[in-house]
Design a protein around this motif. Structure first.
Motif, PDB file in Angstrom:
ATOM      1  N   SER A  81       0.855  -1.319   0.012  1.00 43.65           N
ATOM      2  CA  SER A  81       0.019  -0.119  -0.001  1.00 43.65           C
ATOM      3  C   SER A  81       0.991   1.160  -0.012  1.00 43.65           C
ATOM      4  O   SER A  81       0.326   2.300  -0.172  1.00 43.65           O
ATOM      5  CB  SER A  81      -0.926  -0.184   1.280  1.00 43.65           C
ATOM      6  OG  SER A  81      -0.439  -0.044   2.473  1.00 43.65           O
ATOM      7  N   SER A  82       2.153   1.140   0.090  1.00 39.25           N
ATOM      8  CA  SER A  82       3.128   2.154   0.098  1.00 39.25           C
ATOM      9  C   SER A  82       4.407   1.763  -0.446  1.00 39.25           C
ATOM     10  O   SER A  82       5.089   0.644  -0.097  1.00 39.25           O
ATOM     11  CB  SER A  82       3.109   3.011   1.658  1.00 39.25           C
ATOM     12  OG  SER A  82       4.129   3.652   1.554  1.00 39.25           O
ATOM     13  N   VAL A  83       5.282   2.776  -1.040  1.00 40.96           N
ATOM     14  CA  VAL A  83       6.441   2.586  -1.443  1.00 40.96           C
ATOM     15  C   VAL A  83       7.428   3.616  -0.826  1.00 40.96           C
ATOM     16  O   VAL A  83       8.383   3.823  -1.428  1.00 40.96           O
ATOM     17  CB  VAL A  83       6.449   2.380  -2.926  1.00 40.96           C
ATOM     18  CG1 VAL A  83       5.889   1.279  -3.673  1.00 40.96           C
ATOM     19  CG2 VAL A  83       6.219   3.749  -3.731  1.00 40.96           C
ATOM     20  N   ALA A  84       7.013   4.282   0.277  1.00 36.29           N
ATOM     21  CA  ALA A  84       7.632   5.044   0.959  1.00 36.29           C
ATOM     22  C   ALA A  84       8.862   4.552   1.531  1.00 36.29           C
ATOM     23  O   ALA A  84       9.034   3.489   1.788  1.00 36.29           O
ATOM     24  CB  ALA A  84       6.855   5.946   1.879  1.00 36.29           C
ATOM     25  N   HIS A 127       7.378   2.029   7.405  1.00 37.72           N
ATOM     26  CA  HIS A 127       6.487   1.058   7.341  1.00 37.72           C
ATOM     27  C   HIS A 127       7.379  -0.316   7.034  1.00 37.72           C
ATOM     28  O   HIS A 127       8.328  -0.317   6.782  1.00 37.72           O
ATOM     29  CB  HIS A 127       5.496   1.280   6.249  1.00 37.72           C
ATOM     30  CG  HIS A 127       5.984   1.475   4.878  1.00 37.72           C
ATOM     31  ND1 HIS A 127       5.944   0.169   3.785  1.00 37.72           N
ATOM     32  CD2 HIS A 127       6.808   2.135   4.186  1.00 37.72           C
ATOM     33  CE1 HIS A 127       6.544   0.607   2.766  1.00 37.72           C
ATOM     34  NE2 HIS A 127       6.917   1.782   2.918  1.00 37.72           N
ATOM     35  N   ALA A 177       9.644  -0.564   4.061  1.00 41.88           N
ATOM     36  CA  ALA A 177      10.292   0.517   3.683  1.00 41.88           C
ATOM     37  C   ALA A 177      11.454   0.064   2.965  1.00 41.88           C
ATOM     38  O   ALA A 177      12.149   0.915   1.934  1.00 41.88           O
ATOM     39  CB  ALA A 177      10.717   1.153   4.785  1.00 41.88           C
ATOM     40  N   GLY A 226      10.700   0.195  -0.779  1.00 40.90           N
ATOM     41  CA  GLY A 226      10.298   1.537  -1.064  1.00 40.90           C
ATOM     42  C   GLY A 226      11.716   2.151  -1.357  1.00 40.90           C
ATOM     43  O   GLY A 226      11.913   2.996  -2.305  1.00 40.90           O
ATOM     44  N   HIS A 261      13.038   3.820  -4.707  1.00 39.28           N
ATOM     45  CA  HIS A 261      13.427   5.079  -4.945  1.00 39.28           C
ATOM     46  C   HIS A 261      15.061   5.316  -5.767  1.00 39.28           C
ATOM     47  O   HIS A 261      14.982   6.157  -6.547  1.00 39.28           O
ATOM     48  CB  HIS A 261      13.447   5.763  -3.617  1.00 39.28           C
ATOM     49  CG  HIS A 261      12.018   6.364  -3.151  1.00 39.28           C
ATOM     50  ND1 HIS A 261      10.960   5.535  -2.915  1.00 39.28           N
ATOM     51  CD2 HIS A 261      11.630   7.533  -2.904  1.00 39.28           C
ATOM     52  CE1 HIS A 261       9.995   6.062  -2.398  1.00 39.28           C
ATOM     53  NE2 HIS A 261      10.303   7.420  -2.709  1.00 39.28           N
TER      54      HIS A 261
END
Length: 303
Positions: free
Chosen positions: A93-96, A100, A103, A106, A110
Protein backbone atom coordinates in the motif's frame (compact mmCIF):
# COMPACT_ATOMS: atom_id res chain seq x y z
CA UNK A 1 30.43 -8.27 -12.19
CA UNK A 2 31.06 -10.45 -15.25
CA UNK A 3 30.32 -9.41 -18.83
CA UNK A 4 28.43 -11.91 -21.00
CA UNK A 5 28.56 -12.26 -24.79
CA UNK A 6 25.70 -13.47 -26.97
CA UNK A 7 25.44 -17.23 -26.98
CA UNK A 8 27.44 -18.94 -29.74
CA UNK A 9 24.41 -20.04 -31.80
CA UNK A 10 23.68 -16.43 -32.83
CA UNK A 11 23.35 -16.51 -36.63
CA UNK A 12 26.35 -15.11 -38.49
CA UNK A 13 23.99 -13.22 -40.79
CA UNK A 14 22.28 -11.43 -37.88
CA UNK A 15 21.76 -7.73 -38.61
CA UNK A 16 24.59 -5.39 -37.73
CA UNK A 17 24.25 -3.65 -34.41
CA UNK A 18 22.08 -0.57 -34.65
CA UNK A 19 20.78 1.91 -32.10
CA UNK A 20 20.28 0.86 -28.50
CA UNK A 21 16.87 -0.75 -27.96
CA UNK A 22 14.20 0.85 -25.88
CA UNK A 23 12.95 -0.83 -22.74
CA UNK A 24 9.81 -1.77 -24.68
CA UNK A 25 11.94 -3.54 -27.30
CA UNK A 26 13.88 -5.38 -24.61
CA UNK A 27 10.58 -6.50 -23.05
CA UNK A 28 9.41 -7.79 -26.45
CA UNK A 29 12.61 -9.82 -26.78
CA UNK A 30 12.19 -11.20 -23.26
CA UNK A 31 8.61 -12.18 -24.06
CA UNK A 32 9.83 -14.24 -26.99
CA UNK A 33 12.30 -16.07 -24.77
CA UNK A 34 10.34 -16.31 -21.52
CA UNK A 35 6.62 -15.74 -22.24
CA UNK A 36 4.74 -14.28 -19.31
CA UNK A 37 2.02 -16.84 -20.00
CA UNK A 38 4.35 -19.51 -18.63
CA UNK A 39 4.45 -17.84 -15.20
CA UNK A 40 2.55 -19.41 -12.32
CA UNK A 41 -0.76 -17.72 -11.46
CA UNK A 42 0.59 -16.42 -8.13
CA UNK A 43 3.71 -14.89 -9.64
CA UNK A 44 4.54 -11.24 -10.45
CA UNK A 45 6.81 -11.15 -13.49
CA UNK A 46 7.64 -8.42 -15.98
CA UNK A 47 8.49 -4.74 -15.58
CA UNK A 48 8.49 -3.15 -12.13
CA UNK A 49 10.07 0.23 -12.92
CA UNK A 50 11.12 2.06 -16.07
CA UNK A 51 9.72 4.04 -18.98
CA UNK A 52 8.98 2.03 -22.16
CA UNK A 53 10.76 4.54 -24.39
CA UNK A 54 13.98 4.75 -22.36
CA UNK A 55 17.14 3.54 -24.11
CA UNK A 56 18.81 0.42 -22.72
CA UNK A 57 22.56 0.22 -23.34
CA UNK A 58 23.67 -1.91 -20.38
CA UNK A 59 21.72 -4.65 -18.57
CA UNK A 60 22.82 -6.07 -15.20
CA UNK A 61 21.51 -9.49 -14.14
CA UNK A 62 21.05 -10.82 -10.59
CA UNK A 63 18.94 -13.33 -8.69
CA UNK A 64 17.62 -10.95 -6.02
CA UNK A 65 16.45 -7.33 -6.19
CA UNK A 66 18.24 -6.17 -3.05
CA UNK A 67 19.73 -2.79 -2.24
CA UNK A 68 23.35 -3.88 -2.78
CA UNK A 69 22.54 -5.09 -6.29
CA UNK A 70 20.62 -1.91 -7.11
CA UNK A 71 23.59 0.16 -5.94
CA UNK A 72 25.83 -1.97 -8.17
CA UNK A 73 23.53 -1.26 -11.12
CA UNK A 74 23.85 2.46 -10.44
CA UNK A 75 27.62 2.24 -10.01
CA UNK A 76 28.24 0.40 -13.28
CA UNK A 77 25.84 2.62 -15.24
CA UNK A 78 23.24 -0.04 -16.04
CA UNK A 79 20.00 1.15 -17.60
CA UNK A 80 18.12 -2.03 -16.70
CA UNK A 81 18.34 -4.54 -13.87
CA UNK A 82 16.91 -7.98 -14.66
CA UNK A 83 16.34 -10.15 -11.61
CA UNK A 84 14.99 -13.64 -11.27
CA UNK A 85 13.02 -12.91 -8.12
CA UNK A 86 10.23 -10.32 -8.17
CA UNK A 87 10.46 -7.28 -5.92
CA UNK A 88 6.72 -6.91 -5.34
CA UNK A 89 5.44 -10.47 -5.20
CA UNK A 90 2.79 -9.43 -2.71
CA UNK A 91 0.72 -6.27 -2.83
CA UNK A 92 1.84 -3.17 -0.98
CA UNK A 93 0.00 0.00 0.00
CA UNK A 94 3.07 2.25 0.10
CA UNK A 95 6.51 2.54 -1.49
CA UNK A 96 7.69 5.20 0.92
CA UNK A 97 11.31 4.69 1.93
CA UNK A 98 10.62 5.00 5.68
CA UNK A 99 7.98 4.36 8.27
CA UNK A 100 6.45 1.00 7.30
CA UNK A 101 7.26 -2.69 7.07
CA UNK A 102 8.08 -2.52 3.36
CA UNK A 103 10.35 0.51 3.64
CA UNK A 104 13.35 -1.42 2.30
CA UNK A 105 11.54 -2.11 -0.96
CA UNK A 106 10.44 1.51 -1.11
CA UNK A 107 14.03 2.67 -0.66
CA UNK A 108 15.13 0.29 -3.41
CA UNK A 109 12.49 1.61 -5.82
CA UNK A 110 13.45 5.18 -5.05
CA UNK A 111 17.08 4.41 -5.85
CA UNK A 112 16.10 2.83 -9.16
CA UNK A 113 13.83 5.67 -10.24
CA UNK A 114 16.15 8.46 -9.09
CA UNK A 115 18.97 7.01 -11.17
CA UNK A 116 16.93 6.02 -14.20
CA UNK A 117 17.41 2.27 -13.81
CA UNK A 118 14.54 0.04 -14.93
CA UNK A 119 13.71 -3.25 -13.18
CA UNK A 120 12.24 -6.38 -14.75
CA UNK A 121 11.63 -9.81 -13.15
CA UNK A 122 11.82 -13.12 -15.03
CA UNK A 123 10.75 -15.69 -12.45
CA UNK A 124 8.57 -18.76 -12.99
CA UNK A 125 8.29 -17.93 -16.69
CA UNK A 126 12.08 -18.39 -16.81
CA UNK A 127 11.71 -21.55 -14.71
CA UNK A 128 9.28 -23.14 -17.18
CA UNK A 129 10.74 -21.96 -20.49
CA UNK A 130 13.08 -24.07 -22.59
CA UNK A 131 16.69 -23.36 -21.58
CA UNK A 132 15.40 -22.04 -18.27
CA UNK A 133 16.62 -22.19 -14.70
CA UNK A 134 16.47 -25.95 -14.17
CA UNK A 135 18.04 -26.58 -17.59
CA UNK A 136 21.03 -24.50 -16.49
CA UNK A 137 21.58 -26.71 -13.45
CA UNK A 138 20.91 -29.97 -15.27
CA UNK A 139 23.32 -29.30 -18.11
CA UNK A 140 26.13 -28.26 -15.80
CA UNK A 141 25.69 -31.60 -14.05
CA UNK A 142 25.93 -33.44 -17.36
CA UNK A 143 22.31 -34.59 -17.56
CA UNK A 144 21.04 -35.73 -20.95
CA UNK A 145 17.62 -36.27 -22.55
CA UNK A 146 16.05 -33.51 -20.49
CA UNK A 147 12.28 -33.24 -20.11
CA UNK A 148 10.03 -31.19 -17.81
CA UNK A 149 9.42 -32.57 -14.34
CA UNK A 150 5.98 -30.95 -14.19
CA UNK A 151 4.99 -30.17 -17.80
CA UNK A 152 2.67 -27.32 -18.70
CA UNK A 153 -0.86 -28.16 -19.79
CA UNK A 154 0.19 -27.80 -23.42
CA UNK A 155 2.40 -30.86 -22.94
CA UNK A 156 5.30 -29.24 -24.79
CA UNK A 157 8.90 -28.99 -23.63
CA UNK A 158 7.97 -26.33 -21.09
CA UNK A 159 7.23 -26.79 -17.41
CA UNK A 160 8.71 -26.54 -13.93
CA UNK A 161 11.81 -28.63 -13.18
CA UNK A 162 13.70 -31.09 -15.38
CA UNK A 163 14.43 -34.82 -15.40
CA UNK A 164 17.48 -36.24 -17.14
CA UNK A 165 19.99 -39.06 -17.19
CA UNK A 166 23.68 -39.18 -16.33
CA UNK A 167 25.83 -40.83 -18.97
CA UNK A 168 27.13 -43.27 -16.33
CA UNK A 169 25.75 -44.05 -12.88
CA UNK A 170 27.51 -42.68 -9.81
CA UNK A 171 26.94 -43.08 -6.11
CA UNK A 172 24.84 -40.58 -4.18
CA UNK A 173 27.98 -39.41 -2.38
CA UNK A 174 29.75 -38.81 -5.72
CA UNK A 175 26.73 -37.00 -7.12
CA UNK A 176 26.45 -34.75 -4.07
CA UNK A 177 30.16 -33.94 -4.38
CA UNK A 178 29.66 -32.96 -8.03
CA UNK A 179 26.77 -30.71 -7.03
CA UNK A 180 28.90 -29.05 -4.36
CA UNK A 181 31.63 -28.44 -6.93
CA UNK A 182 29.11 -27.01 -9.43
CA UNK A 183 26.98 -24.54 -7.48
CA UNK A 184 28.43 -21.39 -5.90
CA UNK A 185 29.59 -21.74 -2.32
CA UNK A 186 27.18 -20.59 0.38
CA UNK A 187 27.00 -20.80 4.15
CA UNK A 188 24.40 -23.56 3.95
CA UNK A 189 26.47 -25.69 1.60
CA UNK A 190 24.99 -28.90 0.17
CA UNK A 191 22.99 -31.48 2.14
CA UNK A 192 22.08 -35.00 1.05
CA UNK A 193 19.67 -37.61 2.43
CA UNK A 194 19.94 -41.26 1.46
CA UNK A 195 22.40 -44.15 1.36
CA UNK A 196 25.73 -42.61 0.26
CA UNK A 197 26.48 -45.70 -1.83
CA UNK A 198 23.17 -45.98 -3.65
CA UNK A 199 23.44 -45.64 -7.44
CA UNK A 200 22.26 -42.46 -9.15
CA UNK A 201 21.51 -42.18 -12.85
CA UNK A 202 18.10 -40.56 -13.30
CA UNK A 203 18.05 -37.11 -11.72
CA UNK A 204 15.14 -34.76 -11.07
CA UNK A 205 16.03 -31.09 -10.70
CA UNK A 206 14.07 -28.02 -9.64
CA UNK A 207 15.80 -24.70 -9.23
CA UNK A 208 14.53 -22.80 -6.21
CA UNK A 209 12.04 -24.18 -3.70
CA UNK A 210 10.78 -27.55 -4.93
CA UNK A 211 9.23 -29.42 -2.01
CA UNK A 212 5.78 -29.27 -3.66
CA UNK A 213 6.91 -31.59 -6.47
CA UNK A 214 7.62 -34.86 -4.69
CA UNK A 215 4.71 -36.63 -6.43
CA UNK A 216 6.12 -35.60 -9.81
CA UNK A 217 9.58 -36.80 -8.76
CA UNK A 218 8.18 -40.21 -7.82
CA UNK A 219 6.25 -40.44 -11.10
CA UNK A 220 9.50 -39.71 -12.93
CA UNK A 221 11.12 -42.67 -11.11
CA UNK A 222 14.12 -40.48 -10.25
CA UNK A 223 17.03 -41.85 -8.25
CA UNK A 224 17.68 -38.46 -6.65
CA UNK A 225 15.92 -35.12 -6.39
CA UNK A 226 18.01 -31.95 -6.40
CA UNK A 227 16.26 -28.78 -5.24
CA UNK A 228 16.36 -26.04 -2.58
CA UNK A 229 14.65 -24.97 0.63
CA UNK A 230 13.65 -28.47 1.70
CA UNK A 231 11.71 -28.03 4.94
CA UNK A 232 11.87 -30.59 7.72
CA UNK A 233 8.43 -32.14 7.43
CA UNK A 234 8.20 -32.49 3.62
CA UNK A 235 11.75 -33.86 3.49
CA UNK A 236 11.12 -36.27 6.37
CA UNK A 237 7.89 -37.52 4.83
CA UNK A 238 9.57 -37.95 1.45
CA UNK A 239 12.36 -40.02 2.96
CA UNK A 240 9.94 -42.15 4.99
CA UNK A 241 7.93 -42.82 1.84
CA UNK A 242 11.11 -43.73 -0.05
CA UNK A 243 12.20 -46.15 2.66
CA UNK A 244 8.96 -48.08 2.26
CA UNK A 245 10.40 -49.10 -1.11
CA UNK A 246 13.93 -49.10 -2.46
CA UNK A 247 15.05 -45.85 -0.84
CA UNK A 248 14.52 -43.68 -3.92
CA UNK A 249 14.52 -40.83 -4.44
CA UNK A 250 17.45 -39.63 -2.38
CA UNK A 251 17.48 -35.89 -1.72
CA UNK A 252 20.09 -33.23 -2.37
CA UNK A 253 19.37 -29.77 -1.00
CA UNK A 254 21.29 -26.64 -2.04
CA UNK A 255 20.87 -22.96 -1.23
CA UNK A 256 18.05 -21.28 -3.14
CA UNK A 257 20.25 -18.49 -4.50
CA UNK A 258 22.96 -20.95 -5.53
CA UNK A 259 20.59 -23.14 -7.53
CA UNK A 260 19.20 -20.22 -9.52
CA UNK A 261 22.34 -18.15 -9.99
CA UNK A 262 23.66 -20.61 -12.59
CA UNK A 263 20.97 -19.46 -15.04
CA UNK A 264 21.97 -15.79 -15.06
CA UNK A 265 24.75 -16.13 -17.63
CA UNK A 266 22.53 -18.33 -19.82
CA UNK A 267 19.68 -15.85 -19.64
CA UNK A 268 21.93 -12.89 -20.36
CA UNK A 269 23.53 -14.64 -23.35
CA UNK A 270 20.12 -15.63 -24.74
CA UNK A 271 18.74 -12.11 -24.45
CA UNK A 272 21.90 -10.63 -25.97
CA UNK A 273 21.54 -12.97 -28.95
CA UNK A 274 17.84 -12.16 -29.33
CA UNK A 275 18.61 -8.44 -29.38
CA UNK A 276 21.43 -8.95 -31.90
CA UNK A 277 18.95 -10.66 -34.20
CA UNK A 278 16.78 -7.55 -33.93
CA UNK A 279 19.70 -5.30 -34.88
CA UNK A 280 20.75 -4.21 -31.40
CA UNK A 281 23.80 -4.88 -29.30
CA UNK A 282 23.53 -4.31 -25.57
CA UNK A 283 26.18 -4.82 -22.92
CA UNK A 284 25.18 -7.70 -20.64
CA UNK A 285 26.70 -8.15 -17.18
CA UNK A 286 26.02 -10.61 -14.37
CA UNK A 287 26.41 -9.51 -10.77
CA UNK A 288 28.88 -11.61 -8.83
CA UNK A 289 27.46 -10.55 -5.48
CA UNK A 290 26.28 -13.40 -3.27
CA UNK A 291 22.76 -12.44 -2.25
CA UNK A 292 22.08 -15.62 -0.32
CA UNK A 293 20.75 -14.26 3.02
CA UNK A 294 22.88 -16.50 5.25
CA UNK A 295 26.39 -15.47 6.32
CA UNK A 296 27.59 -18.16 8.74
CA UNK A 297 27.30 -21.92 9.12
CA UNK A 298 28.39 -23.19 12.53
CA UNK A 299 28.73 -26.98 12.94
CA UNK A 300 27.62 -28.61 16.13
CA UNK A 301 29.83 -29.39 19.14
CA UNK A 302 33.14 -31.07 18.33
CA UNK A 303 33.00 -33.36 21.37
Amino acid sequence: MTDVDPRPDTPEDAPAAGPAPTLAEVLEAMERLWPRGLAESWDAVGPVAGRPGAEVRHILWAVDPVQAVVEEAVEVGADLLVTHHPLLLRGVSSVAAVGHAGAAKGALLHTLIEHGVALVAAHTNADSAVDGVSDAIARRLGLQDLRPLAPTEEGADTGIGRVGELADPVTLAEFARTVADTVPRTAAGVRAAGDPGQPVRRVAVCGGAGDSLFDAVRRADADVYLTSDLRHHPASEARETALLGDGRPALVDVAHWASESLWLEDGAAALAAELVRAGHRVRMSVSTQVTDPWDLHLPGPTS
